[in-house]
Design an enzyme around this catalytic site. Structure first.
Site, PDB file in Angstrom:
ATOM      1  N   ASP A 221       0.888  -1.441   0.067  1.00  0.00           N
ATOM      2  CA  ASP A 221      -0.165   0.001   0.216  1.00  0.00           C
ATOM      3  C   ASP A 221       0.799   1.247   0.073  1.00  0.00           C
ATOM      4  O   ASP A 221       0.509   2.392   0.787  1.00  0.00           O
ATOM      5  CB  ASP A 221      -0.931  -0.120   1.218  1.00  0.00           C
ATOM      6  CG  ASP A 221      -1.911   1.004   0.890  1.00  0.00           C
ATOM      7  OD1 ASP A 221      -2.556   1.356  -0.112  1.00  0.00           O
ATOM      8  OD2 ASP A 221      -3.034   1.228   2.146  1.00  0.00           O
TER       9      ASP A 221
ATOM     10  N   LYS B 164       2.005   4.796  -1.251  1.00  0.00           N
ATOM     11  CA  LYS B 164       1.457   5.759  -1.963  1.00  0.00           C
ATOM     12  C   LYS B 164       1.645   7.217  -0.910  1.00  0.00           C
ATOM     13  O   LYS B 164       2.037   7.130   0.270  1.00  0.00           O
ATOM     14  CB  LYS B 164      -0.090   5.608  -1.869  1.00  0.00           C
ATOM     15  CG  LYS B 164      -0.887   5.439  -0.298  1.00  0.00           C
ATOM     16  CD  LYS B 164      -2.342   5.222  -0.583  1.00  0.00           C
ATOM     17  CE  LYS B 164      -3.086   4.877   0.760  1.00  0.00           C
ATOM     18  NZ  LYS B 164      -4.355   4.627   0.712  1.00  0.00           N
TER      19      LYS B 164
ATOM     20  N   ASN C 133       0.913   7.359   2.688  1.00  0.00           N
ATOM     21  CA  ASN C 133       1.569   6.607   3.509  1.00  0.00           C
ATOM     22  C   ASN C 133       3.013   6.619   3.578  1.00  0.00           C
ATOM     23  O   ASN C 133       3.919   6.075   4.071  1.00  0.00           O
ATOM     24  CB  ASN C 133       1.420   4.949   3.380  1.00  0.00           C
ATOM     25  CG  ASN C 133      -0.117   4.337   3.696  1.00  0.00           C
ATOM     26  OD1 ASN C 133      -0.616   5.180   4.520  1.00  0.00           O
ATOM     27  ND2 ASN C 133      -0.363   3.506   2.860  1.00  0.00           N
TER      28      ASN C 133
END
Length: 429
Positions: free
Chosen positions: A145, A147, A150
């Site tokens: 995840d 991106k 984050n």
């Protein structure tokens, strides 16, 4: 005769860590199961980020294995460019992660305000994040995840990878479950051909493109349109691309966004992919020898006099919270717990980086049980830590939160994947 003053119970700092050990400060984030706030350790005076997850909500959303896995993975990792776990514990209502505190905001926050970022700034972030990814992949972990949301900056402007909510250990057997944020998913996830940690390098390429050009390389008005774009559309550059990015920079982005996995940057076996990336001419200005010690001055330093997070979280905490967080003694009777609550009680174990060595819960990583972040026990970390002391309480603060829904066909995609470690089945609504 006057009333007897009730004195607070003394805090046992030598005992197991709990919420009584911390002063609760401002709320700075909100996730699916709980919130994130700044805390200060009452004994050391160090500041941290406290991510707390409501157990009842976690059970309702069938995410108990998720939380336990995130807890276990975070104990295993310790890297300068990762938001590292420092303490973990629970009470009757919540599970708690105490993490490195990031004062500089996430890259989504800064991207929305700046529109795009200079090439040299993005190059610096990519060097740091590629170091973190190489470390995770060496540990047999893929993030899934990656991106801008984050990626958190510390007060000096160094980038850190956070949110391991859907991270997972991988092996030679490829996964087929769809997981992650759709706009950043690699094509092999969407085509369900099976994938491994190489997907993280694709996501890094999407981030690099978006940060430099202010838009994503593949877009669509619906999930099906976005899937088609990611899996079929050729990579196109904005008309003013040459004004924002050098030819060598575009070569790196193109190499990361290579659909043929063996040709994708970062994907050669045994760490050679990362070394190939390091040797690329675009990274020539990066001093790799001092990168992980954070001796280099980042090209962008967040403004410490401004809040680098959404201030509405704190307002919501003050005005709308029915059950505000506070330290509570645990109930003695734990006999009537549901199976899920019992699982959290037994498997979300306490962790204290001052007293305990980091370890892996997964058999294939037993040889990697070496790092410790403590000095009080006579143990030394194998990597530079990310200290949380000497931080100002009144500074703008942003910390780790859960994955969030994104507009425009980019919602978080979850998986039901039975190829799990430790017999924990991961199941999402």
């Amino acid at each position: 005769m006057g009333a007897v003053c009730c004195r607070p119970q003394p805090i046992d700092f030598d005992g197991e860590v709990n919420l009584f050990h911390f002063v609760l400060l401002r709320c700075v984030g909100k996730g699916a199961f709980g919130k994130v706030r700044v805390v200060q350790h009452k004994q050391t005076r160090d500041l941290y980020a406290l991510k707390y997850i409501n157990k009842a909500k976690c059970v309702k959303m069938k995410a108990v294995p998720n939380v336990i896995q995130e807890r276990r993975l975070l104990e295993e990792v310790d890297h300068p460019f990762i938001v590292n776990l420092r303490y973990a514990f629970q009470d009757d209502e919540n599970c708690f992660f105490v993490l490195d505190l990031m004062l500089g905001g996430d890259l989504r926050f800064h991207l929305e305000r700046l529109g795009s970022m200079p090439e040299e700034t993005v190059r610096f972030y990519l060097a740091q994040l590629s170091s973190a990814l190489a470390f995770l992949h060496e540990m047999g972990i893929m993030h899934r995840d990656l991106k801008p949301d984050n990626i958190l900056l510390d007060e000096q402007g160094n980038a850190h990878l956070t949110d391991f909510n859907i991270a997972i250990h991988f092996s030679e057997r490829r996964l087929t479950g769809v997981a992650g944020s759709m706009a950043y998913m690699a094509p092999e996830i969407l085509t369900k051909r099976g994938y491994t940690c190489h997907i993280d390098w694709w996501s890094l390429g999407v981030c690099a493109y978006e940060l430099i050009f202010g838009r994503r390389p593949f877009r669509g008005r619906s999930n099906s349109d976005l899937t088609y774009s990611i899996t079929k559309d050729s990579l196109k550059w904005p008309e003013d691309a040459d004004k924002k990015c050098s030819r060598s920079g575009m070569q790196v982005i193109k190499g990361l966004l290579e659909r043929d996995v063996p040709k994708r940057f970062g994907c050669k076996p045994n760490g050679e992919g990362f070394q190939e990336l390091r040797r690329h001419p675009w990274f020539k200005p990066i001093d790799w020898d001092t990168l992980e010690t954070k001796e280099q001055t980042p090209p962008f330093i967040p403004d410490r006099n401004k809040a680098n997070f959404d201030a509405s979280h704190e307002l919501e905490e003050l005005l709308l919270e029915d059950n505000p967080l506070k330290a509570k003694a645990r109930k003695a009777n734990q006999d009537n717990l549901s199976a899920e609550m019992r699982q959290m009680e037994e498997q979300f174990t306490s962790y204290d980086f001052k007293k305990m060595q980091r370890r892996s819960y997964y058999p294939h990583n037993q040889h990697l049980i070496s790092t410790a972040t403590a000095t009080s026990s006579g143990l030394a970390s194998s990597r530079p830590g990310t200290p949380a002391n000497d931080l100002r309480v009144d500074s703008g603060i942003v910390v780790n939160g859960n994955s969030m829904d994104l507009p425009g066909g980019e919602e978080i995609m979850r998986e039901k994947d039975t190829s799990r470690n430790d017999n924990l089945e991961k199941e999402y609504p």
